[in-house]
Design an enzyme around this catalytic site. Structure first.
Site, mmCIF file in Angstrom:
data_model
loop_
_atom_site.group_PDB
_atom_site.id
_atom_site.type_symbol
_atom_site.label_atom_id
_atom_site.label_comp_id
_atom_site.label_asym_id
_atom_site.label_seq_id
_atom_site.Cartn_x
_atom_site.Cartn_y
_atom_site.Cartn_z
ATOM 1 N N GLU A 1 0.842 -1.187 0.000
ATOM 2 C CA GLU A 1 0.000 0.000 0.000
ATOM 3 C C GLU A 1 0.887 1.250 0.000
ATOM 4 O O GLU A 1 1.945 1.267 0.629
ATOM 5 C CB GLU A 1 -0.877 -0.007 1.257
ATOM 6 C CG GLU A 1 -1.831 1.165 1.374
ATOM 7 C CD GLU A 1 -2.634 1.140 2.656
ATOM 8 O OE1 GLU A 1 -3.791 1.594 2.629
ATOM 9 O OE2 GLU A 1 -2.112 0.667 3.693
ATOM 10 N N LYS B 1 -10.167 0.293 -2.101
ATOM 11 C CA LYS B 1 -10.294 -0.068 -0.686
ATOM 12 C C LYS B 1 -11.660 0.316 -0.147
ATOM 13 O O LYS B 1 -12.095 1.462 -0.262
ATOM 14 C CB LYS B 1 -9.189 0.637 0.102
ATOM 15 C CG LYS B 1 -9.096 0.250 1.573
ATOM 16 C CD LYS B 1 -7.929 0.996 2.212
ATOM 17 C CE LYS B 1 -7.755 0.653 3.679
ATOM 18 N NZ LYS B 1 -6.634 1.429 4.269
ATOM 19 N N CYS C 1 -4.820 -3.503 3.368
ATOM 20 C CA CYS C 1 -4.551 -3.050 4.734
ATOM 21 C C CYS C 1 -5.725 -3.280 5.693
ATOM 22 O O CYS C 1 -5.970 -4.395 6.129
ATOM 23 C CB CYS C 1 -4.117 -1.583 4.700
ATOM 24 S SG CYS C 1 -3.216 -1.042 6.192
#
Length: 318
Positions: A76, A151, A194
C-alpha cells in the site's frame, strides 16, 4: 538485505543479495529443490518523494525478476506517503497518469505481473470533489491493467494511548464493491488492502469466488502492527484455507508517520513461512504450491461444514 526463497508449506534458502540492502534475514527452514511459480513479496519505506519511491520499487521488481519471480507484490502507498492531507491530495494521479504508465512499461519490459498494492487514485469527480481512492491495481505481463480494487474499509481510528490518530475518510472515497479474484501465473488472487484485513467477511467472499491466494498490501502503524498484524493474517489464512501474501511498508516515512513492516507469507494451515522483519526494505521470494490448498481443504473440509447464510442470520429473527 538477503532475499529468501520460501517454499510455501515447505522450506527456504538464501538467494543473491539485493544491492543497496544490507540487513540479512535469518533463514529458519530447510532447502528444497521443489519448483513452483515464484512470487516476490516486497517491503519498502515510501516518502513524499515519488521519483525516489519509483526508483526503489523498480530495483525491487528488477531483482525479483532476475531471481525468477512471475508476479511481484508491492505494498500500500508504494507511490508515496504524504506528510499532510494537502500533500497527499496534490501528489495523486489518475490511472492514466505518469506513475501507472511507468509501472505498465516496467511490467511489459520485464515480462512480469505486478500487484500495486495501494495507489492514490484521483476520484472520478476530482474537479469538484477533491478526494481519492486507495486502489489496488493488477497489471499483467503485457502492461495491461487487469483489475482495480478500491479499498472499501477506511482506517478512521483514534488510539490516544498508542499515539495513533488517522482519519482516512477525510480524503478517501470508500470503494463501491469487491472485485472477482484474478487468474494470474501464480494462482487465483483475491484483492484487499490493509484495514480490509480486519473484516473476515471480505476474505470469505473472495474464497467463495475461487480465490487461492489473498493479498493484503499494507502500511500498518507500529502500534497496531505489533499487536495484530501477524495474528490477523494467520486467521485469514486459516479460515479461508488460502495462501496469504502481504507486502508492507516499514520504517519512518517522515516525521509524522512510521510503519510496522514484517511483510509476510502465510500458508493455508496458518503457518508463517517468511517475514521481512521490521527494520529494512527488501523482499521474500515465495514458491506457490497450489496443491497445498487442495490437501488442506480435503483433510479439513471447513467450507463443506459451513451452514447456509440463513443459519448465521437466525439470531436476528429471534
Amino acid at each position: 538485505m538477503f532475499t529468501i526463497r520460501c517454499i510455501l508449506g515447505s522450506a527456504a534458502r538464501n538467494l543473491a543479495p539485493l544491492p543497496a540492502f544490507r540487513e540479512k534475514i535469518k533463514l529458519q527452514n530447510r532447502m528444497s529443490s521443489s519448483s513452483h511459480p515464484l512470487a516476490a513479496v516486497c517491503q519498502m519505506t515510501a516518502t513524499p518523494d515519488k521519483e525516489a519511491n519509483f526508483s526503489v520499487c523498480k530495483q525491487l521488481v528488477e531483482e525479483a525478476k532476475e531471481q525468477g519471480a512471475a508476479m511481484i507484490f508491492l505494498p500500500e502507498a508504494f507511490d508515496y506517503i504524504g506528510s499532510s492531507r494537502e500533500e497527499t491530495l496534490s501528489l495523486s494521479e489518475s490511472l492514466t497518469g505518469d506513475t501507472i504508465s511507468r509501472y505498465a512499461q516496467l511490467a511489459r519490459k520485464l515480462d512480469v505481473w505486478l500487484s500495486l498494492g495501494g495507489f492514490h487514485e484521483r476520484g472520478h469527480d476530482w474537479e469538484t470533489d477533491r478526494r481519492i481512492f486507495n486502489s489496488h491495481i493488477i497489471i499483467n505481463d503485457k502492461g495491461d491493467i487487469i483489475s482495480v480494487y478500491r479499498k472499501s474499509h477506511l482506517f478512521d481510528v483514534e488510539l490516544p494511548e498508542k499515539g495513533v490518530s488517522l482519519k482516512e475518510s477525510a480524503f478517501t472515497i470508500p470503494g463501491p464493491s469487491l472485485m472477482p479474484p484474478v487468474q494470474t501465473p501464480i494462482g487465483k488472487v483475491g484483492l484487499g488492502i490493509c484495514y480490509d484485513l480486519r473484516f473476515p467477511e471480505l476474505s470469505l467472499a473472495l474464497q467463495r469466488h475461487g480465490a487461492e491466494i489473498l493479498t493484503y498490501p499494507s502500511a500498518f502503524t507500529v502500534a497496531t502492527g505489533a499487536a495484530h498484524w501477524e495474528v490477523l493474517l494467520r486467521a485469514r489464512a486459516i479460515e479461508t484455507q488460502c495462501f496469504i501474501l502481504a507486502a508492507a511498508q516499514v520504517g519512518q516515512h517522515h516525521e509524522k508517520r512510521s510503519s510496522y513492516g514484517h511483510a509476510l507469507a502465510v500458508d493455508p494451515w496458518g503457518e508463517v513461512l517468511s517475514d521481512c522483519g521490521g527494520e529494512k526494505p527488501g523482499m521474500v521470494l515465495v514458491e506457490v504450491d497450489l496443491e497445498k490448498i487442495s490437501r488442506t481443504r480435503r483433510n479439513m473440509p471447513v467450507q463443506q461444514h459451513r451452514r447456509d447464510t440463513a443459519f448465521y442470520h437466525s439470531l436476528a429473527q429471534t
